[in-house]
Design a protein around this motif. Sequence first.
Motif, PDB file in Angstrom:
ATOM      1  N   VAL A 246       1.795   8.653   9.815  1.00  0.00           N
ATOM      2  CA  VAL A 246       0.933   8.315   9.050  1.00  0.00           C
ATOM      3  C   VAL A 246       1.084   6.978   8.260  1.00  0.00           C
ATOM      4  O   VAL A 246       2.219   6.687   7.508  1.00  0.00           O
ATOM      5  CB  VAL A 246       0.964   9.387   7.910  1.00  0.00           C
ATOM      6  CG1 VAL A 246      -0.008   9.234   6.697  1.00  0.00           C
ATOM      7  CG2 VAL A 246       0.762  10.843   8.662  1.00  0.00           C
ATOM      8  N   GLN A 247       0.004   6.129   8.401  1.00  0.00           N
ATOM      9  CA  GLN A 247       0.391   4.804   7.865  1.00  0.00           C
ATOM     10  C   GLN A 247      -0.231   4.531   6.440  1.00  0.00           C
ATOM     11  O   GLN A 247      -1.329   3.940   6.264  1.00  0.00           O
ATOM     12  CB  GLN A 247      -0.553   3.663   8.780  1.00  0.00           C
ATOM     13  CG  GLN A 247       0.305   3.401  10.228  1.00  0.00           C
ATOM     14  CD  GLN A 247      -0.009   2.402  10.882  1.00  0.00           C
ATOM     15  OE1 GLN A 247      -1.102   2.625  11.732  1.00  0.00           O
ATOM     16  NE2 GLN A 247       0.716   1.401  11.019  1.00  0.00           N
ATOM     17  N   GLU A 248       0.626   5.123   5.614  1.00  0.00           N
ATOM     18  CA  GLU A 248       0.402   4.997   4.406  1.00  0.00           C
ATOM     19  C   GLU A 248       1.662   5.201   3.405  1.00  0.00           C
ATOM     20  O   GLU A 248       2.644   5.238   3.795  1.00  0.00           O
ATOM     21  CB  GLU A 248      -0.694   5.977   3.655  1.00  0.00           C
ATOM     22  CG  GLU A 248      -0.235   7.448   3.707  1.00  0.00           C
ATOM     23  CD  GLU A 248      -1.206   8.409   3.105  1.00  0.00           C
ATOM     24  OE1 GLU A 248      -1.012   8.759   1.983  1.00  0.00           O
ATOM     25  OE2 GLU A 248      -2.021   8.863   3.919  1.00  0.00           O
ATOM     26  N   SER A 249       1.412   4.734   2.008  1.00  0.00           N
ATOM     27  CA  SER A 249       2.902   4.698   1.181  1.00  0.00           C
ATOM     28  C   SER A 249       3.232   6.221   1.180  1.00  0.00           C
ATOM     29  O   SER A 249       2.472   7.126   0.884  1.00  0.00           O
ATOM     30  CB  SER A 249       2.192   4.243  -0.210  1.00  0.00           C
ATOM     31  OG  SER A 249       3.228   4.411  -1.071  1.00  0.00           O
ATOM     32  N   ALA A 250       4.674   6.322   1.100  1.00  0.00           N
ATOM     33  CA  ALA A 250       5.467   7.389   0.743  1.00  0.00           C
ATOM     34  C   ALA A 250       4.853   8.226  -0.794  1.00  0.00           C
ATOM     35  O   ALA A 250       4.832   9.178  -0.799  1.00  0.00           O
ATOM     36  CB  ALA A 250       6.713   7.225   0.738  1.00  0.00           C
ATOM     37  N   PHE A 251       4.669   7.153  -1.385  1.00  0.00           N
ATOM     38  CA  PHE A 251       4.186   7.650  -2.821  1.00  0.00           C
ATOM     39  C   PHE A 251       2.832   8.268  -3.156  1.00  0.00           C
ATOM     40  O   PHE A 251       2.649   9.226  -3.868  1.00  0.00           O
ATOM     41  CB  PHE A 251       4.537   6.509  -3.842  1.00  0.00           C
ATOM     42  CG  PHE A 251       5.642   6.128  -3.967  1.00  0.00           C
ATOM     43  CD1 PHE A 251       6.731   6.812  -4.945  1.00  0.00           C
ATOM     44  CD2 PHE A 251       6.570   5.032  -3.403  1.00  0.00           C
ATOM     45  CE1 PHE A 251       8.195   6.439  -4.941  1.00  0.00           C
ATOM     46  CE2 PHE A 251       7.536   4.624  -3.446  1.00  0.00           C
ATOM     47  CZ  PHE A 251       8.166   5.214  -4.291  1.00  0.00           C
TER      48      PHE A 251
END
Length: 340
Positions: A246-251
Amino acid sequence: MPAQTLAARAGHWLWTCRAGFEPHLYEELEWAGAHPRLLGEALVESETVTGLSPAFARAGYRVVVSLTGGTPDAVAEAAAKAVRSLPGGGPWVVQSFTPDTPRGNTLAAPAEAMEAAVRARLPPERLVDDAQRAREAGAVLVGLCMAPDGVTVVGAVPAREALSLAAGGRRRMKRAGESPSRAAMKLEEALDGLAFEPGRGDVCVDLGAAPGGWTQRLVSRGARVVAVDPARLMPELAANKRVQHVQESAFAYAPEEPADWLFCDMAWRPLEVAQLLAKWGRRGWARHLVANIKLPMKDKNPVLLRVRQTLEKEGGWEGLTVRQLYHDRDEVTVTAHRMK
């Protein structure tokens, strides 16, 4: 720091730590009312405090006797006598170690010879050779600390209460050839200290996964991994059917369904990471937690206290452990779980 290594006092506790972290361990013990004393590089002594489990200690032993000077044979005889005096009469796991410092490491060969000499003076039927079996065997870990300046300390701790089963807490993990980073060894050491670990079919979320050190080790255990990171993974991991990248911010990420395990090793501000992990606990998004918290600041204990409070009070995580493991540097590893 004393000019020469000091002898530990019988009945007190001997703690080992990473070189340079003696002030942080000392402060932690002082806060706990344990009246610490610096013995030398990587060695701190304290009085007994019930339930004490310092984050910056690699290992801890109740001191049986401190020996200064003497021939190797005389020291080995005195050490063996101290072991035989322990209540219960065994079983024992006898381990030698040196402080993890340049001066201490020069004593590795004499320390190994001392361990062999002490073991030869003990009843063989009382000895357990495999430290990993020590807890199930109800054994006592006997630490033979050979320190600089002619100081040898004999300490003991029940294996079931030990911070680490490795001699002096120096749990060296082998770096697998396919592992993409040193981070993999940190994970291996963290999992080595748990009662159980991720297995086949478990769903794991790895926050800040790239380039994939932790994801690779989880996949090797048969787990399915949701790797969350805007950056790319190693090609062989990105192509693995058990890895969802999943290429998104962990936050910003929110799971579609609760995971069995939450993993996190992000180079980010510690309180913000703690708040993120607390959100996962509060919302019941994972049952088990293994995370690495970076502590680059000089004054580490106040920040670590706030991290603990955030995870427990705001996140509802239970059974929290906070340890600076052998493969940790300016950081600590936390583990926890949720009952619901």
